[in-house]
Design an enzyme around this catalytic site. Structure first.
Site, PDB file in Angstrom:
ATOM      1  N   ASP B 888       0.826  -1.214   0.000  1.00 52.07           N
ATOM      2  CA  ASP B 888       0.000   0.000   0.000  1.00 52.07           C
ATOM      3  C   ASP B 888       0.857   1.260   0.000  1.00 52.07           C
ATOM      4  OD1 ASP B 888      -1.848  -1.938   0.321  1.00 52.07           O
ATOM      5  OD2 ASP B 888      -2.512  -1.345   2.331  1.00 52.07           O
ATOM      6  N   LYS B 957      -4.690  13.583  11.440  1.00 50.13           N
ATOM      7  CA  LYS B 957      -4.764  12.607  10.346  1.00 50.13           C
ATOM      8  C   LYS B 957      -5.883  12.864   9.320  1.00 50.13           C
ATOM      9  CE  LYS B 957      -4.827   7.751   9.223  1.00 50.13           C
ATOM     10  NZ  LYS B 957      -4.794   6.358   9.627  1.00 50.13           N
ATOM     11  N   ASP B1130      -4.805   2.459  -4.392  1.00 51.50           N
ATOM     12  CA  ASP B1130      -3.388   2.603  -4.075  1.00 51.50           C
ATOM     13  C   ASP B1130      -2.871   1.409  -3.280  1.00 51.50           C
ATOM     14  OD1 ASP B1130      -4.766   3.111  -1.801  1.00 51.50           O
ATOM     15  OD2 ASP B1130      -3.752   4.989  -1.308  1.00 51.50           O
TER      16      ASP B1130
END
Lengths: 353, 1287
Positions: B888, B957, B1130
């Site tokens: 990832d 985040k 991704d």
């Protein structure tokens, strides 16, 4: 015309500032207000100001507020105003008034949102600014009066809810038959005050007829227009409202003032089928026979216990008796859904947030 | 400052010129308006500047035609026959979308043409040539001659295929079309005629037929192999001149034919048809049944697959193939197991010993599955019907009455009632078309005429099933409890009917021409003809939206009429309508809804309704055909780019496909589509176990009976209490139904999974408009949550080896949540826990099993199973693993931004550069925020003082993550506020808001500090998009259908995929249907763009197009190296043994992608694409330019005697440029002297600032893009060494 109700103390206050035009329309011409007040004859209804509490929502620039106050001389006049700029004005004005008359007018600014139910609970229970006495529903409450200006589009929903409160006898109507003097766009008032068969007759008009006694008091238009167009003529003839002009009302709109207070009936009469009224009145010119299958599963089955002539009438034409007949048929109908399934937020609820 | 030249003599000269021109404009304008067209035209003809007048003139004459044509889609075939619709020639000329330079054609009247084409095709396929002809004639009035030839050939093709039509009749029709429709035949027409002659005229002289045409025309004629067909081609091949005639693509087939022509046909298939009972059909019953097996939908899934093996001859072939394959196997035990009939295909496959055996097995299975796939497409819903019928009969046997208690039996009852009704209607439609209807003109028949030509195409039995299944599937969707939006229902039913129609049509398509009865051994030619018969993948097919909605409405209204439910309360029993139509308010809008009877809803809840999977929504048991055009061949009706309501996106991609620009896109997609999967049976067992307990477990929702609701308030309770109650109940009800639908959805996925246990399955992929790839089958695919992902294994296995074993362990650590440490530590983590791993695999059901505590428990369990099996071998590295190991990207959007901007520190923090430990960008940003706060705290800032100790990675985040997706300040504020909520009690909301506001500003500042250059690029992207979406095309005319701001942001990815932002404002239109009149929002690609969305969407969309490009490049590169590859945006997956190779490619391709300055290239592309566009900007009214522009406009106004519009300004500039670029020296001279408002602005040398304020004046200036921001120092090549770039 003499400005009988004009409080001279306000002369200077009004002169000191330009009235603010905000999205809730209001009368700014004292002469118009005088004309309206003369027609209302409030003094006769509330002769003893020393026992009277007035709650006024959205007083705005205060022309109407000051004049109604001068007329009735209440022991409390609560101004519920949420618009920050107006709150500042009122604070200043009331300070000034303190200097001029010692606020013998008994104004109290309550800077909260009149749209929010909590405001009224806090006013009486938490802040205890007034504590109305509960009176019997036999006659109109003579110690509490509510005045409100809902002259903008969103206002329609709150007026509809207030009418509903007369049927539920909750909110301020828990104190008894409290008169509400309500200003709203004519678009709204003409709808809510319409009688059976009139084109604009809608769900709230029907509820208004069921749960309240009401009267059209005045219509105020811009002088470029002719007031009263769009109202049910029967209402105009019956109530003989004051027709007045005030150019602070934009040409594109018109203001109606009407009063209402709880009548004999409560929402218990139609509680069971209340949830059907919204879809029913969405098809208000369709005969009941055709609407029944569209509003509830198997609704066509209800037709059996309803008179034929009623089935051929449309919701627009329903009288209070008709609605009660439908409620009765619904009550008897074996296939009515569970209560839980009938709870839903309707378009009026949506306005809350 | 205003240039002095403007006041000079040239300026005066040009003004004089304009003054000379303008009276003529005005003259033509007035005259065309007053219908004195001839006068105007003669004026135009004599004027040297006639070109200048043309557009103004034509604008006035077309509006009437346009008006009547726009109503065409509401007319029935007979009404069209009686009316004439012709568009003026100029109006038939194709237009363009956002940019003229791209040469992507915008077909005027696209909707009307599509409608007429569908109608005509429908008639000709049933030999109603006379009914079809008027439609063809109408088409000739709407399209250009070249376009018309295409439609005419469709008509002629039907005549050619119809044996009853003689060659003479064919020629007559062609003559007639030439006379009446100005038909211009082409080489395809010649191929059609040739075919008819070959088939009907024994004396046909080929030589004579090809006497006149040039050799290239002959070759081009013969290229139409789909028309000519195999047998006719053989006839041609037999001609002595064949060798010179045939086109290059037929050369090989010709030689093959020449070699084999004397051999006789051998029916080699016959020998394979011996019955062989040694392999029995597959059994899957040993797996515990899911509890909701009775729900409908399930059985369809199973049937679609299990039913496929019903064809005994195919089983015989497969069986015999397998016998052959396993003949040489050395392990007798395995051999016996395979022949025992107890293994599924995957288990058999795993037992094979050599690669050769595996290849042969794959080949045999592919052949076998081809037939199953076809059956699934054709008979997709039959399984459901069988199940309903069975339950219906059982209920009847028990002599009990039909009720909603047995939903399936109830549905069968509706089906039985619906079929005769549809059959009757079909007959009425046929009578109407055949002119046999008793009252052709009754209003009923008038309505019927609109749908009749399509209705007759539909098989009533199948359509009855489709309608019921679709409507039931939609219950409680679209924000309507216990019902659905009427539009959605009609659309879905219409689409499903269309799908059925197309599958039937394709399965029947011209079998004659794609088979041969004469010769053997002509595989090449057969393939060529078959491929050609599939049609051009860039041509649209199917029905127009209006048709499918109207047809959907007819079927739904029939269903609503027949569907009844029996209900009883106490002692009363009655029959009530199962569906009712009602109006509902949603978000202030009136929405037409179809609601289900409350008893029906309850019964669905009880049996946990699964929807019917349309076959195109299932994974494919056969390898999808490679992409080679806009429409996928193997997956009917799937376009390459999935987009709703954006004809422009489709047109751009089709054009790119036609120009052969998409090979690299296909390459990537084909790798994804060719990855074969199977379902992980071990995991499935564990999931089933927990599922069947009915309790909530990990991400499996539990079974819920009914929502638990609070007690009802009293009448006189305060309105606030009552409101809160209603709100709470509504919320609880909606949560309940969400939970229920989640369980339904999970059930649905598991059912498909169960059906595919032991099967080989593929996911053909297509793209969104940014080029991101998605599996086409929407329900069950590897993009799902943890549980769904855990169900997938690669069909092929690979021996782990040392590295593979290590990667498998890293995969487990990652899934467990131990993913922030260096690789060695992750490996150690797993090795330290090996006992837990084995125990988890051995006893997955134990109460506190280790796997259950993982971040992604189901996938972790999958790895536990695999590791346990590996360690059971003497050498675990020899284990053949089917697991997909994931790599990832760390905050992939930021990785691309960092590479674009070259931010040194930023790149480091998202692991673009090598580091010993994986870097954590969130922690780093948190650190910067802390520093910023510390500084403020020293200044005694109260917010900083309060917050400085409370900042961690978790707080920042969400904002860092969404920053690349263009999160707004408001959006970020909400995120930060949520993070801080715990520190503030309810009554301190204001304080919370103030602190959140303060912190958000600092988080933004910190991200900006770390990714400074990347941010400048983000700003550049936003500003460029703003200018494009605010621009005006030079061709803009007020009288046109094209909106003022009609240019969308379009860019091309490095793989040549055009990305068109589909954000436009549509126009609403009403469509009358049998159920209700619908309001439909139509977006036609020429309307106003939605500026806000175009701007906000561009930066994230651009970055997504880059990450998609990177993925596709990696996919293609991995494919070339023989790797199996899958991706979830991704997250890139391959076999454990291949992770090193994949990792190398991930880095290589990223470097390759970012080696050029993508933003500079984008700017160049924009400059070319939008070179004919102008920006509409507001400048201060006091600006010196305003005076001269006003002056010029006043001059024009005087001449035209009306205010000057933007269209006039652009017209003048257009004319100036046209003259300037002409070959006529006089015109060039005139243009040089001419002044336009735009020229004034263009040549102004001072500052022109776009100010959005009061007291401004709007002017047009040529569209320019800002300078590309500078790049930082980070060298993208360093990515190659990065360990944790993707990890």
């Amino acid at each position: 015309m003499s400005l009988r109700s004009f409080n001279p103390a306000f002369k200077q206050l009004f002169a000191d500032r330009k009235p603010m035009r905000l999205h809730i329309h209001e009368m700014l011409n004292p002469h118009t207000v005088q004309q309206v007040l003369d027609g209302m004859r409030l003094k006769k209804l509330y002769p003893d100001g020393s026992k009277l509490d007035i709650i006024e929502c959205n007083p705005g620039n205060g022309v109407f507020s000051s004049m109604v106050n001068y007329d009735l001389k209440p022991r409390n006049h609560i101004l519920i105003e949420s618009r920050t700029k107006l709150q500042q004005h009122w604070k200043k004005d009331l300070q000034a008034l303190q200097g001029i008359t010692g606020n013998k007018e008994n104004f109290t600014l309550y800077p909260r949102d009149p749209y929010d139910w909590q405001t009224y609970l806090d006013l009486t229970d938490k802040d205890k600014i007034i504590q109305p006495v509960t009176k019997s529903y036999d006659q109109v409450h003579d110690e509490l009066l509510l005045i409100a200006n809902w002259c903008y589009d969103r206002g329609e929903k709150i007026v509809a809810q207030w009418i509903g409160c007369c049927g539920d006898r909750n909110w301020l109507q828990k104190y008894g038959k409290v008169r509400v003097i309500c200003m709203a766009p004519s678009k709204t008032v003409s709808k809510f005050l319409s009688e059976p068969g009139f084109g604009k007759r809608n769900r709230t008009a029907m509820k208004r007829e069921l749960f309240t006694d009401s009267k059209l008091l005045a219509i105020i238009a811009n002088s470029a227009n002719l007031p009263g167009e769009g109202y049910d003529p029967r209402v105009l003839i019956r109530d003989q409202p004051v027709a007045a002009y005030d150019n602070s009302i934009p040409k594109s709109t018109e203001m109606g003032i009407f009063e209402f207070y709880p009548s004999g009936m409560t929402t218990d009469a139609i509680a069971e089928m209340e949830y059907l009224l919204s879809p029913m009145y969405m098809n208000r010119s369709t005969p009941l026979r055709q609407i029944l299958p569209k509003i509830v599963s198997g609704g066509e089955g209800m037709a059996e216990s309803l008179p034929h002539d009623l089935l051929d009438r449309s919701p627009r034409e329903f009288t209070t008796e008709d609605i009660l007949a439908i409620a009765h048929a619904y009550d008897k109908w074996p296939f009515k859904p569970d209560y839980v399934d009938t709870i839903q937020l309707d378009e009026i609820d949506e306005s809350q947030f | 400052m205003l240039r002095t030249s403007l006041k000079s003599s040239s300026y005066r000269r040009s003004r004089a010129l304009v003054q000379r021109l303008l009276p003529q404009i005005q003259y033509a304008y007035i005259n065309t308006r007053s219908e004195s067209k001839t006068l105007a035209q003669s004026a135009v003809a004599v004027s040297p500047v006639s070109r200048l007048l043309e557009p103004l003139k034509s604008e006035r004459t077309e509006s009437n035609a346009k008006h009547s044509i726009s109503k065409l889609t509401q007319k029935s075939f007979s009404e069209i026959e009686q009316t004439e619709f012709t568009a003026p020639a100029a109006e038939r000329q194709p237009g363009y979308y956002s940019s003229k330079g791209d040469n992507v054609i915008r077909q005027p009247f696209a909707r009307e043409i599509n409608y007429l084409k569908s109608l005509m095709e429908s008639f000709v396929s049933d030999q109603y040539y006379e009914k079809a002809y008027p439609l063809l004639k109408t088409l000739s009035g709407l399209v250009t001659p070249e376009e018309f030839t295409k439609f005419a050939n469709i008509y002629l093709e039907a005549l050619v295929q119809d044996e009853k039509v003689s060659v003479r009749e064919l020629e007559q029709v062609i003559d007639k079309m030439q006379r009446e429709c100005h038909f211009e035949s082409n080489n395809r027409t010649r191929a059609l005629r040739l075919t008819k002659y070959l088939e009907t005229d024994p004396k046909f002289d080929l030589d004579e037929f090809f006497r006149i045409p040039k050799i290239e025309d002959i070759r081009s004629t013969l290229s139409n192999v789909d028309i000519i067909g195999v047998d006719n081609l053989y006839t041609i091949f037999d001609h002595p001149k064949a060798q010179t005639w045939i086109p290059s693509e037929l050369k090989e087939s010709y030689h093959e034919y020449d070699l084999n022509k004397n051999k006789e046909i051998v029916e080699d298939t016959k020998k394979l048809q011996e019955k062989d009972g040694s392999i029995r059909s597959l059994e899957k019953d040993d797996l515990s049944e899911l509890e909701a097996v009775d729900s409908f939908g399930l059985q369809i899934v199973r049937h679609s697959l299990l039913g496929l093996e019903a064809s005994p001859d195919k089983i015989a072939v497969f069986t015999s193939d397998i016998k052959e394959i396993i003949k040489d196997m050395t392990n007798e035990e395995s051999k016996q197991k395979i022949t025992s009939g107890k293994l599924n295909y995957f288990e058999m496959y795993q037992l094979l010993e050599t690669q050769e055996q595996r290849d042969q097995f794959n080949h045999a299975l592919a052949n076998f599955n081809l037939d199953r796939q076809k059956q699934m497409e054709i008979r997709g819903v039959e399984g459901a019907k069988e199940k309903w019928k069975h339950e219906y009969e059982e209920t009847k046997k028990r002599d009990s009455i039909m009720s909603t208690k047995n939903l399936n039996a109830q549905l069968y009852e509706w089906y039985q009632k619906l079929v005769p009704l549809l059959q009757k209607e079909r007959q009425e439609c046929l009578d109407l078309i055949d002119d046999k209807a008793t009252n052709q003109k009754s209003s009923e028949n008038k309505e019927r005429a609109v749908y009749a030509p399509f209705f007759v195409k539909i098989d009533p039995e199948k359509a009855a099933m489709t309608t019921i299944l679709e409507v039931m599937k939609l219950q409680s969707t679209g924000g309507i409890s216990n019902g659905m939006r009427a539009l959605t229902a009609l659309q879905s039913v219409g689409k499903a009917l269309e799908y059925d129609y197309i599958t039937q049509k394709l399965s029947k398509k011209d079998l004659k021409r794609t088979q041969t009865s004469k010769h053997k051994g002509s595989r090449l030619l057969l393939n060529l003809v078959r491929n050609a018969a599939e049609g051009d993948p860039n041509e649209d097919f199917g029905w127009s939206q209006d048709i499918s909605i109207r047809l959907g409405a007819v079927f739904v209204s029939f269903l609503m009429e027949v569907a009844k439910v029996r209900v009883s309360r106490h002692t009363v029993e009655t029959e009530q309508s199962a569906f009712f139509h009602s109006i509902q308010y949603i978000g202030g809008q009136r929405i037409g809804a179809i609601k289900l009877h409350s008893d029906l809803v309850k019964s669905i809840n009880r049996s946990s309704l699964d929807s019917c999977v349309q076959p195109q929504h299932m994974p494919m048991p056969v390898k999808p055909k490679d992409w080679d055009g806009y429409y996928g061949r193997g997956q009917v009706m799937s376009p390459l780019v999935r987009v709703r309501d954006s004809p422009e996106t489709a047109a751009y991609v089709k054009t790119a496909a036609r120009n052969g620009n998409l090979d690299q896109v296909y390459a990537g997609l084909n790798v994804l589509g060719n990855t074969a999967w199977t379902v992980n049976k071990d995991i499935f067992k564990v999931i089933s176990h927990y599922w069947n307990t009915g309790k909530e477990f990990l991400d499996i929702p539990g079974v819920l009976d009914k929502p638990i609701l609070p007690p009802k308030p009293e009448r006189s309770d305060d309105p606030s209490i009552k409101y809160k109650y209603r709100k709470l109940v509504t919320q609880l009800k909606s949560e309940f139904s969400t939970m229920r639908s989640q369980r339904c959805d999970a059930n649905y996925k598991l059912e498909i999974a169960r059906a595919f246990i032991g099967e080989k399955l593929y996911f053909p992929h297509n793209l969104d408009f940014r080029g991101r790839a998605y599996p086409i089958s929407p329900h069950f695919n590897h993009l799902g949550g943890d549980m769904t992902r855990s169900l997938f294994l690669f069909w092929d296995g690979k021996e782990l080896g040392e590295r593979g074993l290590r990667w498998l362990k890293i995969q487990l650590a990652n899934l467990y949540g131990f993913d922030k440490a260096p690789f060695d530590e992750r490996v150690k983590f797993v090795e330290d826990n090996l006992q837990n791993v084995f125990e988890s695999a051995k006893n997955p059901y134990s109460e506190d099993a280790w796997w259950k505590k993982a971040d992604k428990p189901w996938q972790a369990l999958g790895v536990c199973f695999d590791l346990r099996r590996a360690y059971k071998l003497p050498d675990p590295t020899k284990y053949v693993s089917h697991m997909a190991v994931h790599q990832d990207g760390t905050c992939n959007g930021l990785q691309h931004y960092a590479a674009l901007g070259g931010d040194l520190e930023g790149a480091q923090q998202v692991n673009l550069a090598r580091a010993d430990r994986p870097q954590d960008v969130y922690a780093y940003v948190a650190g910067i925020v802390r520093e910023l706060l510390e500084k403020d705290a020293q200044k005694n800032n109260k917010y900083a003082l309060f917050l400085k100790d409370k900042i961690n990675r978790k707080v920042v985040k969400p904002t860092v993550m969404t920053n690349v997706y263009g999160v707004t300040y408001i959006g970020a504020l909400a995120q930060v506020r949520k993070q801080l909520e715990d520190y503030f009690p309810d009554n301190q909301r204001d304080s919370l808001q103030e602190h959140a506001r303060y912190l958000t500003t600092h988080v933004f500042a910190a991200i900006r500090q770390l990714f400074e250059n990347a941010h400048l690029i983000q700003d550049w992207l936003g500003e460029s998009a703003r200018r494009i979406s605010k621009s005006v095309s030079i061709d803009y005319k007020e009288s046109d259908n094209v909106a003022l701001h009609s240019s969308a942001v379009i860019w091309t990815t490095p793989l040549n995929l055009p990305c068109v932002q589909p954000y436009r404002k549509g126009t609403s239109e009403s469509l009358k249907t049998a159920v209700q009149t619908l309001t439909i929002n139509r977006i036609d690609g020429a309307g106003m763009v939605d500026g806000r969305k175009q701007v906000a969407g561009f930066p994230p969309n651009f970055v997504h197009s880059l990450d998609a490009t990177h993925m596709m490049m990696t996919a293609a590169a991995c494919g070339e190296r023989g790797l199996k590859f899958a991706s979830v945006h991704d997250s890139f997956w391959t076999h454990a043994a291949d992770v090193d190779t994949m990792n190398e490619q991930i880095r290589e391709q990223f470097v390759k992608l970012h080696s050029s300055n993508l933003i500079s290239l984008l700017k160049e592309e924009f400059e070319i694409r939008y070179k004919d566009n102008y920006q509409l900007i507001k400048i201060s009214s006091k600006h010196p330019l305003v005076k001269s522009i006003k002056e010029l406009k006043q001059q024009w106004t005087k001449q035209l005697n009306r205010p000057i519009t933007l269209g006039d300004e652009l017209y003048m500039e257009r004319t100036r440029l046209e003259f300037l670029n002409s070959d006529d020296p006089q015109k060039i001279k005139a243009a040089q002297d001419m002044v336009t408002t735009i020229k004034l602005a263009h040549e102004y040398e001072g500052e022109i600032e776009d100010v959005n304020d009061r007291g401004t004046y709007e002017i047009l200036i040529p569209l320019k893009f800002p300078e590309v921001p500078p790049k930082g120092e980070f060298d993208v090549n360093r990515v190659k060494d990065s360990l944790y770039f993707f990890s």
